[in-house]
Design an enzyme around this catalytic site. Structure first.
Site, PDB file in Angstrom:
ATOM      1  N   ASP A  34     -11.215   2.452   3.860  1.00 15.30           N
ATOM      2  CA  ASP A  34     -11.499   1.026   3.663  1.00 15.30           C
ATOM      3  C   ASP A  34     -13.006   0.769   3.598  1.00 15.30           C
ATOM      4  O   ASP A  34     -13.437  -0.323   3.229  1.00 15.30           O
ATOM      5  CB  ASP A  34     -10.925   0.207   4.838  1.00 15.30           C
ATOM      6  N   LYS A  40       0.842  -1.204   0.000  1.00 14.67           N
ATOM      7  CA  LYS A  40       0.000   0.000   0.000  1.00 14.67           C
ATOM      8  C   LYS A  40       0.877   1.254   0.000  1.00 14.67           C
ATOM      9  O   LYS A  40       0.562   2.240  -0.657  1.00 14.67           O
ATOM     10  CB  LYS A  40      -0.942  -0.013   1.215  1.00 14.67           C
ATOM     11  N   GLN A  55      -4.584  -1.943   9.604  1.00 11.88           N
ATOM     12  CA  GLN A  55      -4.388  -3.258   8.967  1.00 11.88           C
ATOM     13  C   GLN A  55      -4.909  -4.366   9.877  1.00 11.88           C
ATOM     14  O   GLN A  55      -4.537  -4.442  11.042  1.00 11.88           O
ATOM     15  CB  GLN A  55      -2.895  -3.465   8.658  1.00 11.88           C
TER      16      GLN A  55
END
Ligand code: NAD
Length: 278
Positions: A116, A49, A93
């Site tokens: 997200d 990322k 994460q």
């Protein structure tokens, strides 16, 4: 032989568009990436990322915390990031180490920075078809279908896997695109009887070779979301790629299919967040 849905190439095109959009902004968007502990898979995803951010002109800010970090400290960090003007997107994460309440932490992220789209508010928006942030993996799949001119309207889409982050939003987004949708999960009895009915089959489970050629209708479009580590250090999906390629009309590979698309949509969401917040 099925046509390959090349997520890697399409993701590159999306990143170029994001970079162009970002280059016109007064200051670059900032993405905060929070990683807890030293899980190698999480580290791999976070590093990728960060590389994508560089390619898109987005500034990534990594916050690496030890495995034994207390929940209060993590919550304090999230609150700080929610208020920082140079941070437009925040992602934590997952999976988080045991002992940390993942839902509590994700729900603490400002819904305006939830790139997200895991926050309940953004998940609820998906249900209503009024997207704030689009969930990255399902949107990656929809973008892929659209790019290859694969019609969704009126098709029978079967989604295998019903998680909050992939299966459920995937089903809802296919529904918004006017598919007739069936959702299968671990308690589905006779999975093959459902997958064989699919014009569009999306598998997001995490089980090697769950989908075999006899489970696929000839000419179906097969999208493999699964990521499974192999003993040789490589990854594969949930679909028996070689055999299913002989039956399907289109198929997404692993690696090089949905994975790169997910990351590209994350970059797109971060640029959109900066647009909304600036
Ligand atoms: P999850 O574990 O939260 O959910 C798995 C789902 O699969 C559950 O709904 C479960 O009921 C269902 N399931 C389990 N066994 C089954 C079986 N035998 N038959 C039918 N259904 C079954 O997982 P998740 O977070 O949704 O991720 C699913 C897979 O997708 C994983 O391999 C994950 O690594 C991968 N993934 C890939 C991307 C990407 O960008 N390509 C993004 C997210 C997740």
């Amino acid at each position: 032989m099925a046509i390959l849905l090349d997520g890697k190439a399409l993701a590159k095109k999306i990143r170029i568009k994001v970079k162009s959009k970002v280059s016109k902004m007064p200051s670059p968007p900032g993405l905060a990436v929070v990683i807890v502990g030293d899980d190698p898979a999480s580290r791999f995803y976070v590093d990728n990322k960060k590389k994508d951010c560089v390619k898109c002109g987005i500034v990534s800010h990594e916050f690496a915390l030890p495995e034994n970090v207390c929940e209060d400290k993590l919550m304090t960090l999230i609150h700080e990031l929610n208020h920082r003007h140079d941070i437009h997107g925040i992602l934590v994460q997952t999976p988080l180490p045991h002992g940390l309440n993942t839902q509590k932490i994700i729900q603490a992220i400002s819904s305006n920075k939830d790139v997200d789209a895991f926050h309940m508010l953004n998940a609820g928006r998906v249900l209503y078809g009024e997207y704030g942030f689009v969930p990255c993996t399902p949107e990656g799949v929809i973008t892929m279908l659209d790019h290859y001119n694969i019609d969704i309207k009126g098709k029978h889409a079967v989604v295998v896997g019903a998680s909050n982050i992939v299966g459920k939003p995937m089903a809802m987004m296919l529904l918004h695109h006017h598919a007739t949708v069936t959702v299968c999960h671990i308690h589905t009895v006779d999975l093959a009887s459902f997958t064989r009915m699919a014009d569009i089959l999306v598998c997001a489970v995490g089980k090697i070779n769950l989908i075999t050629a006899d489970m696929v209708k000839p000419g179906a479009v097969v999208i493999d979301v699964g990521i499974n580590p192999k003993s040789d250090g490589t990854i594969c999906g949930d679909v028996d790629f070689e055999a299913v390629s002989q039956v399907a009309s289109y198929i997404s590979p692993v690696p090089g299919g949905v994975g790169p698309m997910t990351r590209a949509i994350l970059m797109q969401n971060t640029a959109n967040a900066a647009d909304m917040l600036n």
